[in-house]
Write an enzyme that holds these catalytic residues in place. Structure first.
Site, short mmCIF file in Angstrom:
data_model
loop_
_atom_site.label_atom_id
_atom_site.label_comp_id
_atom_site.label_asym_id
_atom_site.label_seq_id
_atom_site.Cartn_x
_atom_site.Cartn_y
_atom_site.Cartn_z
N SER A 56 0.94 -0.54 -0.40
CA SER A 56 -0.28 -0.01 -0.20
C SER A 56 0.84 0.96 -0.13
O SER A 56 0.47 2.80 -0.64
CB SER A 56 -0.45 0.18 0.97
OG SER A 56 0.15 -0.05 2.55
N ASP A 94 5.61 -6.73 1.94
CA ASP A 94 4.32 -7.21 1.43
C ASP A 94 5.78 -7.83 -0.03
O ASP A 94 6.02 -6.96 -0.42
CB ASP A 94 3.70 -5.73 1.11
CG ASP A 94 2.52 -6.49 1.66
OD1 ASP A 94 1.70 -7.64 1.57
OD2 ASP A 94 1.35 -5.68 1.10
N LYS A 124 4.43 -11.40 3.83
CA LYS A 124 3.58 -11.64 3.50
C LYS A 124 2.93 -11.61 1.67
O LYS A 124 3.68 -10.57 1.21
CB LYS A 124 2.05 -10.46 3.89
CG LYS A 124 0.74 -11.04 3.71
CD LYS A 124 0.12 -9.89 4.19
CE LYS A 124 -0.21 -8.37 3.82
NZ LYS A 124 -0.51 -7.84 2.39
N GLU A 126 0.08 -12.14 -1.56
CA GLU A 126 -1.45 -12.62 -1.79
C GLU A 126 -1.97 -13.26 -2.83
O GLU A 126 -0.96 -13.67 -3.44
CB GLU A 126 -1.54 -10.89 -2.34
CG GLU A 126 -1.96 -9.69 -2.27
CD GLU A 126 -2.31 -8.75 -2.13
OE1 GLU A 126 -3.05 -8.58 -3.61
OE2 GLU A 126 -2.14 -7.79 -2.23
N GLU A 193 -9.28 -9.48 4.39
CA GLU A 193 -9.31 -8.39 3.83
C GLU A 193 -10.91 -7.97 3.03
O GLU A 193 -10.75 -9.37 1.91
CB GLU A 193 -8.06 -7.53 2.87
CG GLU A 193 -8.00 -5.83 2.48
CD GLU A 193 -7.47 -5.79 2.09
OE1 GLU A 193 -6.52 -6.24 1.76
OE2 GLU A 193 -7.46 -4.14 1.55
#
Ligand code: KIV
Length: 297
Positions: A56, A94, A124, A126, A193
């Protein structure tokens, strides 16, 4: 208050994996994003269990429309700034878009950089089924990995925007299966999320590792928010899951407005905010200046 504040030591990855607040095993996990030494220092002082160097960063710090253009170099750069604060919190970095999807070997190389160069304790990534091989290979290479399901921002185009996911039974069942597979593959915690609270609860009950929610309701084993959202530093409309714990922007604007005003009014800097020498030094400089012939004079 976070458990580690009193103990004054960093939680270990196995301790986090065992923190199943929904099953009465410890307090809920607290995570917040951080992108530099200041945000890391302040969040750590507040006692967050985990700091997420989120991709982000592309949106909230670098001003981009989505996270897709964030690179591994960007993430290493920001991770280094966060870990320079030497936080007690566990720092998770991330994995940006295309840093793990192409091959498990690439995933290990890039994740390894977040640990060795960025100083993170974990990474992390996704996604569910398509990433299972990478997810399995990372813990095997001693790189702890956190999963992320539901609204996965790197899939913004496939999802047709930043939309709440798993609203229908079929999609919720697929998400549950992904959560189970990721747990089996070795993730130590799972970010959920942008999914309905009821579905997040079912996932949380179904897996042995902690879930950390953002826009996923109150039944997760922990929560995460983006630094800028929590502090009122984001512009425009916030999603409804964002709770603004402070409204910092007007405070910053007021301070800078006063600074500009003081410069223009000759009120900054003052005598006390300046360095000084004695009159004798000034007189000497003036005398020698007058003696020095000016070029062209
Ligand atoms: O990049 C990020 O900040 C994230 C959180 C929203 C979980 O992935």
């Amino acid at each position: 208050m976070s458990a580690h504040v009193g103990l004054c030591r960093r939680l270990t990855i196995p301790e986090i994996a065992a923190r199943k607040a929904s099953a009465g095993k410890g307090a809920p996990l607290t995570m917040i994003t951080a992108y530099d030494v200041v945000s890391a220092r302040l969040a750590d002082r507040a006692g967050a269990d985990l700091l997420l160097v989120g991709d982000s960063v592309g949106m909230v710090v670098l001003g981009r429309e989505n996270t897709l253009s964030v690179t591994v170099n960007d993430m290493v750069h920001h991770a280094r700034a966060v870990t320079a604060a030497n936080p007690q919190a566990v720092v998770v970095g991330d994995m940006p878009f295309l840093s793990y999807q192409t091959s498990p070997v690439e995933a290990i190389r890039n994740a390894g950089r977040l640990l060795s160069e960025g100083g993170c304790q974990a990474v992390k990534l996704e996604g569910g089924r398509p990433c299972l091989e990478a997810v399995e290979r990372l813990p095997a290479a001693d790189i702890p990995v956190m999963g992320h399901l539901g609204l996965t921002p790197q899939a913004v185009h496939r999802m047709g925007g930043f939309r709440v996911q798993a609203r229908q039974a079929e999609a919720a069942l697929a998400l549950l299966e992904d959560a189970r597979l990721l747990t089996e593959a070795g993730v130590f915690a799972l970010v959920l999320e942008g999914i309905p609270a009821e579905i997040a609860q079912l996932v949380t009950e179904a897996i042995a590792i902690p879930t950390i929610g953002i826009g996923a309701g109150p039944f997760c084993d922990g929560q995460v928010l983006v630094w800028h959202d929590l502090l009122g530093l984001s512009e425009g409309l916030s999603p409804k899951f964002v709770r603004r714990y402070a409204d910092i922007s007007p405070i910053i604007v007021a301070a800078i407005t006063q600074y500009i005003h003081d410069i223009r009014a000759g009120a900054f800097p003052s005598h006390d905010e300046s360095y000084h020498v004695g009159e004798d030094v000034v007189a000497e400089v003036r005398r020698r200046q007058a003696e020095t012939p000016r070029p062209g004079a």
